[in-house]
Design an enzyme around this catalytic site. Structure first.
Site: not given
Ligand code: LLP
Length: 440
Positions: A248, A293-294, A296, A333, A337, A364
Site C-alpha cells: 500500500g 507485501e509491497p 506498486r 488506470r 480510477y 473506440c
Molecule cells: N497485499 C494485498 C493483500 C493486496 O490486496 C495488495 C493490493 C497488495 C499487497 C499490494 O499493494 P501495493 O503495494 O501495490 O499498493 N489496481 C489498483 C491497485 C489494487 C491493489 C490491490 N491490492 C491500481 O491500479 O491502483
C-alpha cells in the site's frame, strides 16, 4: 518531473532509462513498449529487505505480483532472496515456471478455487492466507493428501481504511476481504483452523489499502492489530507467530504527489517495524515474524511506457488532442480510477513545453484519455511520448479491447536491454479462437 539517476534526460536531449535511449528502444522493439528499469527494482527490494533486517530482524518482504507479473520479475525476486504474494492460479503457474520456490510464496484471494489451492499445495506453497471458512476443509484435505501440515495466516479486517491522502478508522464489518475483529468472525475462523489436523495457524494478515501516503494509517493498523494479538494471547491462549501488514505504500504519479527516493521509501517500512517493536514491548507480546507485501512501490516508478504520436486534432479554442498508438488497453488506470500521470516527449526532452495537450488513446471509447491538459513541446507525428510511473498495474491490467495487441515488456540495465515479455502478434490473438462446431 520525477527523474533519477537511471531515468534522465541526456546531453542529446533524449530521455534515457537504465542507460538506454528511449528513441533506440522504440526503433528496436517498436511501440507501444513497456520499459522496466531493473536496477531501480533491485535497489528498492534490497533497501526494504535491509531495513527489515536492521530495524527488526525476524522478517522479510513479499513482492505483490499483482502489480506486475511475468517470469523475469520472479527471477529477480528469487535472486534478491525475498518472498512473493500470489493471488491466482496464473500467478502461481508463472512462478513455478520461473523456478521460484513456492515455499517462499503467500497465496491470497477471497475466493481461491479448489483447482488453485490444489496447484498451490501440491507445489509446496509456503503460506495460504485464509479469507473464508470454505477454504479450511479444502486446505486440510489437500494438505493431508500431500502428507504435510499447511501453514496459514488469517486475513483480518482491522477497521482501518486508507485511500491516497487520508484514512479513516471504521467499525466496518462489510468487506469482501478478511474477517472482522470487531465481532467474533476472526476468532471463530482461527479456532476452526486450529481444529484442523493438517493446518498450522501461524498468524494474521491485514492490508489497509493501496497508494497510501498517510503514514499514520499504517501506525494505527499496527496498534489495532497488536491489541488483537494481545487479546488472543491473554483471553484465548492463542499465539500469533507472524504478522503480515500487506502493501500500500504510495508512489509519485503526478504533481501534488510526494517524491521519494529509495531511502525515503524505506521510511514506510521503518514506521511499521518501529511501531511493531514499540507495541509488542508496551503490550507484553512476543515479537512476531514481520512481513510486508509491497507491489506498486517496487515496480511503479521503475516502469515507463513509450508510445508514438499519431493523429493530432486541434479543436480551436477548445482542446488539442494528440493521439498515441496505445491507450486504455495498456493503461486502464486513467479510465478506471481517473489516475493522473506525467509525460515527456522522449526524443525532444529538453525542449520548452509550450503547448497544452490532451493525450488520447486509440480505442473506440471516448473515456480512453491517458493524460488531460499536460504541457509538452509542440508534438509532431512520429514523436515518442514517454508516460512515467507505469510499472505497476498497467501491464498486469492490460486487455485486448478492440483486439489491440499487448505491447512487449523490455527490461533495461546498464545500457543493455532484454525482452521480458514478447509483444503479442495477430496470430496470438486468434490462437484460441475456434470455428463453431455444435455437438448435442
Ligand atoms: N497485499 C494485498 C493483500 C493486496 O490486496 C495488495 C493490493 C497488495 C499487497 C499490494 O499493494 P501495493 O503495494 O501495490 O499498493 N489496481 C489498483 C491497485 C489494487 C491493489 C490491490 N491490492 C491500481 O491500479 O491502483
Amino acid at each position: 518531473m520525477n527523474l533519477r539517476k537511471t531515468l534522465k534526460v541526456n546531453d542529446r536531449g533524449i530521455l534515457e532509462i537504465g542507460g538506454c535511449e528511449c528513441t533506440e528502444l522504440v526503433e528496436r522493439y517498436s511501440s507501444p513498449l513497456y520499459v522496466m528499469d531493473e536496477q531501480y527494482i533491485r535497489d528498492v527490494v534490497r533497501a526494504y529487505k535491509k531495513t527489515i533486517e536492521t530495524t527488526y530482524g525476524n522478517g522479510n518482504m513479499a513482492y505483490a505480483s499483482k502489480a506486475f507479473c511475468c517470469k523475469a520479475i520472479y527471477d529477480i525476486m528469487r535472486e534478491e532472496g525475498v518472498c512473493i504474494d500470489v493471488v491466482s492460479g496464473g500467478e502461481i503457474y508463472t512462478a513455478i515456471k520461473s523456478g521460484f520456490d513456492l515455499n517462499n510464496a503467500y497465496f491470497h484471494g477471497n475466493n481461491k478455487l479448489y483447482s488453485e489451492l490444489k496447484l498451490a499445495i501440491d507445489n509446496g506453497i509456503g503460506t495460504v492466507v485464509v479469507d473464508n471458512a470454505d477454504e479450511a476443509d479444502m486446505i486440510d484435505e489437500l494438505a493431508r493428501a500431500c502428507k504435510r501440515e499447511q501453514k496459514v495466516l488469517v486475513r483480518i479486517n482491522p477497521g482501518v481504511e486508507a485511500h491516497t491522502h487520508s484514512f479513516i478508522q471504521t467499525a466496518k464489518v462489510d468487506s469482501k476481504f478478511g474477517f472482522s475483529i470487531k465481532n467474533d468472525d476472526a476468532l471463530d475462523m482461527i479456532k476452526l483452523l486450529k481444529g484442523k489436523k493438517n493446518i498450522r495457524f501461524a498468524g494474521l494478515h491485514c492490508h489497509i489499502g493501496s497508494q497510501i501516503f498517510d503514514k499514520k494509517a499504517f501506525a494505527l493498523a499496527v496498534d489495532v492489530v497488536t491489541d488483537y494479538v494481545a487479546y488472543l494471547a491473554t483471553e484465548e491462549g492463542i499465539e500469533v507467530q507472524e504478522l503480515n501488514f500487506g502493501g500500500g505504500f504510495g508512489v509519485h504519479y503526478a504533481e501534488g504527489d510526494p517524491k521519494y527516493n529509495v531511502e525515503e521509501y524505506c521510511d514506510y517500512v521503518k514506521l511499521l517495524t518501529f511501531a511493531l517493536k514499540d507495541c509488542a514491548e508496551r503490550k507484553g507480546i512476543a515479537m512476531p515474524k514481520f512481513m510486508i507485501e509491497p507491489g506498486r512501490s517496487i515496480v511503479g516508478e521503475a516502469g515507463i511506457t513509450l508510445y508514438k504520436v499519431g493523429a493530432i486534432k486541434d479543436i480551436k479554442g477548445i482542446r488539442k488532442y494528440i493521439a498515441i498508438d496505445g491507450g486504455m488497453t495498456d493503461n486502464i488506470r486513467p479510465a478506471l480510477y481517473d489516475a493522473k500521470y506525467e509525460a515527456i516527449l522522449a526524443n525532444r526532452a529538453s525542449e520548452k513545453c509550450d503547448d497544452i495537450v490532451t493525450v488520447a488513446g486509440k480505442c473506440c471509447e471516448s473515456g480512453d484519455i491517458i493524460l488531460k491538459d499536460v504541457s509538452l513541446p509542440k508534438a509532431r507525428r512520429g514523436d515518442i511520448l514517454a508516460v512515467l510511473t507505469t510499472g505497476a498495474y498497467c501491464y498486469s491490467m492490460s486487455s485486448n479491447y478492440n483486439r489491440n495487441l499487448t505491447p512487449a515488456v523490455v527490461f533495461v540495465k546498464d545500457g543493455k536491454s532484454a525482452v521480458a515479455v514478447k509483444a503479442q502478434t495477430y496470430e496470438d490473438l486468434i490462437r484460441a479462437d475456434n470455428a463453431l462446431d455444435y455437438k448435442d
